[in-house]
Scaffold this motif. Sequence first.
Motif, PDB file in Angstrom:
ATOM      1  N   SER A 127       0.842  -1.195   0.000  1.00 57.72           N
ATOM      2  CA  SER A 127       0.000   0.000   0.000  1.00 57.72           C
ATOM      3  C   SER A 127       0.876   1.244   0.000  1.00 57.72           C
ATOM      4  N   LEU A 128       2.024   1.186   0.667  1.00 55.99           N
ATOM      5  CA  LEU A 128       2.946   2.328   0.664  1.00 55.99           C
ATOM      6  C   LEU A 128       3.461   2.611  -0.742  1.00 55.99           C
ATOM      7  N   ARG A 129       3.841   1.576  -1.461  1.00 53.49           N
ATOM      8  CA  ARG A 129       4.291   1.766  -2.848  1.00 53.49           C
ATOM      9  C   ARG A 129       3.195   2.400  -3.699  1.00 53.49           C
ATOM     10  N   ALA A 130       1.961   1.940  -3.497  1.00 54.45           N
ATOM     11  CA  ALA A 130       0.848   2.488  -4.268  1.00 54.45           C
ATOM     12  C   ALA A 130       0.626   3.954  -3.936  1.00 54.45           C
ATOM     13  N   LEU A 131       0.682   4.290  -2.664  1.00 51.35           N
ATOM     14  CA  LEU A 131       0.458   5.689  -2.258  1.00 51.35           C
ATOM     15  C   LEU A 131       1.528   6.607  -2.825  1.00 51.35           C
ATOM     16  N   ILE A 132       2.771   6.131  -2.820  1.00 50.79           N
ATOM     17  CA  ILE A 132       3.860   6.945  -3.372  1.00 50.79           C
ATOM     18  C   ILE A 132       3.679   7.134  -4.874  1.00 50.79           C
ATOM     19  N   GLY A 133       3.214   6.098  -5.564  1.00 53.66           N
ATOM     20  CA  GLY A 133       3.108   6.167  -7.022  1.00 53.66           C
ATOM     21  C   GLY A 133       1.897   6.903  -7.534  1.00 53.66           C
ATOM     22  N   VAL A 154      12.246   3.145  12.104  1.00 52.10           N
ATOM     23  CA  VAL A 154      12.028   4.549  12.446  1.00 52.10           C
ATOM     24  C   VAL A 154      13.186   5.402  11.924  1.00 52.10           C
ATOM     25  N   GLY A 155      12.834   6.513  11.258  1.00 58.75           N
ATOM     26  CA  GLY A 155      13.837   7.410  10.712  1.00 58.75           C
ATOM     27  C   GLY A 155      14.252   7.101   9.292  1.00 58.75           C
ATOM     28  N   ARG A 156      13.786   5.982   8.743  1.00 53.97           N
ATOM     29  CA  ARG A 156      14.134   5.623   7.368  1.00 53.97           C
ATOM     30  C   ARG A 156      13.115   6.197   6.396  1.00 53.97           C
ATOM     31  N   ASP A 157      13.580   6.475   5.180  1.00 55.07           N
ATOM     32  CA  ASP A 157      12.696   7.054   4.166  1.00 55.07           C
ATOM     33  C   ASP A 157      11.633   6.054   3.727  1.00 55.07           C
ATOM     34  N   ALA A 158      10.440   6.567   3.431  1.00 56.63           N
ATOM     35  CA  ALA A 158       9.327   5.716   3.017  1.00 56.63           C
ATOM     36  C   ALA A 158       9.679   4.875   1.801  1.00 56.63           C
ATOM     37  N   ALA A 168      13.531   3.271  -5.243  1.00 52.64           N
ATOM     38  CA  ALA A 168      14.873   3.854  -5.280  1.00 52.64           C
ATOM     39  C   ALA A 168      14.882   5.323  -4.865  1.00 52.64           C
ATOM     40  N   GLY A 169      14.041   6.131  -5.469  1.00 56.89           N
ATOM     41  CA  GLY A 169      14.083   7.568  -5.226  1.00 56.89           C
ATOM     42  C   GLY A 169      13.508   7.939  -3.879  1.00 56.89           C
ATOM     43  N   PRO A 170      14.231   8.696  -3.050  1.00 55.35           N
ATOM     44  CA  PRO A 170      13.718   9.068  -1.729  1.00 55.35           C
ATOM     45  C   PRO A 170      12.508   9.988  -1.836  1.00 55.35           C
TER      46      PRO A 170
END
Length: 357
Positions: free
Chosen positions: A16-22, A39-43, A50-52
């Motif tokens: 779901s995170l990949r979908a939201l980003i795209g 915690v503290g890592r980029d989504a 790849a791209g932050p």
Amino acid sequence: MRRVVQFSTGNVGQHSLRALIGRPDFELVGVHAANPDKVGRDAAELCGLAGPTGVLATDDIDSLIALEPDCVVYTALGETRPMEAIDQMARFLAAGINVVGTSMVWLVTPRQIDDWLREPLENACAAGDSSLYVNGIDPGYSGDTAVLAALSLATRAQSVTVQEVFDYGNYDDYEYTGKAMGFGTTADDEPAMAFQPGVITTMFGGLVRNIAHHLGAELDDVTQRFEPWYTDRRIECKMMTVEPGGLAGVRFAAEGVRDGTALVTVEHTTRLTPAAAPDWEYPPDGHSGVHKVIVEGEPRVEMNTLLSHPVLDVTEAGCVSTAARVVNVIDWVCRAPAGIIAVEDIPPAEMVRGLVW
């Protein structure tokens, strides 16, 4: 554009995170992670992109509420910690933030749930003028949308069977699924959590009663059955290694009974690799999993849902579809009247808006 927060990045949440980003119609503004290592890592890093994004994971719910998102996608495991999950969802809802999720499977059929679960969430929705929708693929799609589609093709139904027939060998989830189903245990061990008395009917009885309700059919009872399969040889797979004598297959069901006959059945056949339970039903040739609906009636209807992906295993493809069931209705849920939403409340066309991008 809807401002969204992803809550957890596990087997379903990463998809779901990949979908939201795209998706161009969503702006990811926050990510929750319970694991200190995340915690503290980029989504983007948390879901294999790849791209932050510049959005860093946090375990601070108050900071996510302060972002004032339109919606939270809640995919954290809740079935083993229901009171905590209810409290977390209620905090967002009471703050006026809509929630869609795949956790707390009882909420897939909200009109069948008990007061201890419904009341705090309804109260939170009322306080925040917000909406909550929970669904997935199973429980979810296979026991609601697919069932209703199949039944619409019959003039008379004598019985309805919903089946999941899957090889879980490549499903990397021993800590929850593997332990809950007792894979690797022996016939001398106590039954696993999922097969303790009343658990199957608790988890899947709502689906059975909901289907019967849509049919206008009264049930005498909802019962459960469970059949284990123990291997006589070593089975190695991604989930785990099962030694001879260990559980490597389970078949179980919740059944809605009327006049001594099963009218509505929700059944799972789950094995670790094709070597397990060779006498049980397999998916169609070339597939390692199928979600099936069978309506015995006029005419007989059989509807198979087969998932595939060029890279992912079918179990992980199922996690993508589980995520899709909630991500795709975010906009509609944000426009919906306050309260807990059932799948039948949502116009089907609203589930496919914005998928071409």
